[in-house]
Design a protein around this motif. Sequence first.
Motif, short mmCIF file in Angstrom:
data_model
loop_
_atom_site.label_atom_id
_atom_site.label_comp_id
_atom_site.label_asym_id
_atom_site.label_seq_id
_atom_site.Cartn_x
_atom_site.Cartn_y
_atom_site.Cartn_z
N ALA A 33 -27.05 83.13 43.65
CA ALA A 33 -26.64 84.50 43.41
C ALA A 33 -26.53 84.79 41.92
CB ALA A 33 -25.31 84.78 44.11
N ALA A 34 -26.04 83.80 41.17
CA ALA A 34 -25.93 83.96 39.72
C ALA A 34 -27.31 84.10 39.09
CB ALA A 34 -25.18 82.78 39.12
N ARG A 35 -28.26 83.28 39.52
CA ARG A 35 -29.63 83.39 38.99
C ARG A 35 -30.21 84.77 39.26
NH1 ARG A 35 -29.99 78.01 40.84
NH2 ARG A 35 -30.94 78.69 42.79
N ALA A 36 -29.95 85.30 40.46
CA ALA A 36 -30.45 86.63 40.80
C ALA A 36 -29.83 87.70 39.91
CB ALA A 36 -30.17 86.93 42.28
N ALA A 37 -28.63 87.42 39.42
CA ALA A 37 -27.94 88.37 38.53
C ALA A 37 -28.20 88.06 37.06
CB ALA A 37 -26.44 88.33 38.80
N GLY A 38 -29.11 87.10 36.80
CA GLY A 38 -29.48 86.80 35.42
C GLY A 38 -28.56 85.82 34.72
N ARG A 39 -27.81 85.02 35.48
CA ARG A 39 -26.90 84.05 34.88
C ARG A 39 -27.22 82.67 35.43
NH1 ARG A 39 -21.10 86.65 36.03
NH2 ARG A 39 -20.39 85.18 34.44
N ARG A 40 -27.00 81.66 34.61
CA ARG A 40 -27.32 80.28 35.00
C ARG A 40 -26.09 79.40 34.87
NH1 ARG A 40 -27.77 75.82 32.39
NH2 ARG A 40 -29.03 74.09 33.18
N TYR A 41 -25.80 78.64 35.93
CA TYR A 41 -24.71 77.67 35.90
C TYR A 41 -25.27 76.31 36.30
CZ TYR A 41 -21.65 81.78 36.00
OH TYR A 41 -21.02 82.97 35.73
N SER A 42 -24.93 75.29 35.56
CA SER A 42 -25.35 73.93 35.90
C SER A 42 -24.36 73.32 36.88
CB SER A 42 -25.44 73.06 34.65
OG SER A 42 -24.15 72.88 34.08
N VAL A 43 -24.81 72.30 37.61
CA VAL A 43 -23.92 71.60 38.53
C VAL A 43 -22.76 70.98 37.76
CG1 VAL A 43 -23.76 69.62 40.09
CG2 VAL A 43 -25.71 71.18 40.25
N VAL A 44 -23.03 70.48 36.55
CA VAL A 44 -21.98 69.87 35.74
C VAL A 44 -20.88 70.88 35.40
CG1 VAL A 44 -21.49 68.80 33.49
CG2 VAL A 44 -23.47 68.07 34.81
N ALA A 45 -21.25 72.14 35.23
CA ALA A 45 -20.24 73.16 34.92
C ALA A 45 -19.23 73.28 36.06
CB ALA A 45 -20.92 74.52 34.67
N TYR A 46 -19.71 73.26 37.29
CA TYR A 46 -18.80 73.34 38.45
C TYR A 46 -17.91 72.09 38.51
CZ TYR A 46 -21.76 77.16 40.11
OH TYR A 46 -22.44 78.35 40.23
N LEU A 47 -18.48 70.93 38.21
CA LEU A 47 -17.70 69.70 38.25
C LEU A 47 -16.61 69.72 37.18
CD1 LEU A 47 -17.14 66.90 39.31
CD2 LEU A 47 -18.99 66.02 37.87
N LEU A 48 -16.94 70.19 35.98
CA LEU A 48 -15.94 70.29 34.92
C LEU A 48 -14.87 71.31 35.27
CD1 LEU A 48 -18.36 70.17 31.87
CD2 LEU A 48 -16.62 68.45 32.39
N TYR A 49 -15.30 72.43 35.82
CA TYR A 49 -14.36 73.48 36.24
C TYR A 49 -13.35 72.91 37.26
CZ TYR A 49 -12.89 77.86 38.57
OH TYR A 49 -12.16 78.88 39.12
N ALA A 50 -13.86 72.18 38.24
CA ALA A 50 -12.99 71.60 39.26
C ALA A 50 -12.13 70.49 38.68
CB ALA A 50 -13.82 71.08 40.42
N ALA A 51 -12.71 69.65 37.82
CA ALA A 51 -11.97 68.52 37.25
C ALA A 51 -10.77 69.00 36.45
CB ALA A 51 -12.89 67.68 36.38
#
Length: 289
Positions: A56-74
């Motif tokens: 959904a983020a890519r469709a809205a023109g934004r990119r998130y890496s898997v590592v970003a989610y892991l850091l966010y959760a950590a």
Amino acid sequence: MSQPRPAGTERAAGYPIRSERRRLHTLYFLEHAARQRPVHLDTEIDMTRIEAHRAAARAAGRRYSVVAYLLYAAGRVLYRHPGANAALLPGRPFGLRGPRTVRFDRVTAKLALDRTVDGERTVLSALLPGLESAGLDAVQTRIDRYRGPDTGALPEFRGVRLLGRLPAPLGRLAFAAALRNPRRRPAVFGTVSVSSLGHRPVDGFHSSGGTAVTLCAGRVVDRPVVRDGRLAVAPVLRLGLTFDHRIIDGAAAADVLGDLKSTLEGFDDGAEDDGTEPIIRRTGRNLRA
């Protein structure tokens, strides 16, 4: 006709010997990490909600890496488990006062980066402080800072460059001195280590990052899962957790890993908290479905 010898090389028994000065910081770190008592855990993370959010983020023109989610959760999980966001105080661990730890009130990740510096491949470690409250956008922005070709020249890595120039005995002393003061430790070494090899066909791995907890992420790949008694296919991430048994015990580490699993599998970007719609809903897809 003999070939010219590259700068910084010698020959022994006919084989070239190269100086490893650009890896000295890694070698000093490994000497430090050898004192740890690592124990390894792992689990599988159902990444369905996160992958939907990324799409959904890519469709809205934004990119998130898997590592970003892991850091966010950590950041959020380590804040909820202060015993794992800690370090062993330097000195003799079994002296008159016994082993002592210091617990940090903020979460700083030490993110391992595979980068090429001056034509040679090396590992750099970027520090991301304040993860206990950082939003996903802020986390991704920090990661993007280290993606450029001139990462090694950033001011954050001035210390690494200095270690490569110092004679080895002085470099070893400088590295040890930087870790001696527990108040400075988060700004030098972080409070949790994060590493990912998900860009290659690596399902899972374990490493010791020198912190109480080290998180190791493999690739996200479609695997069979069971939901409500039925077989399905879902994107799955194998997440490894290495903990230093001198600082925490297995049950506490298992709690951290379980909390990480719940946080990642139940990911919510929280956009509605400030009166806006979550990005997943703006594109007509609902993570809560």
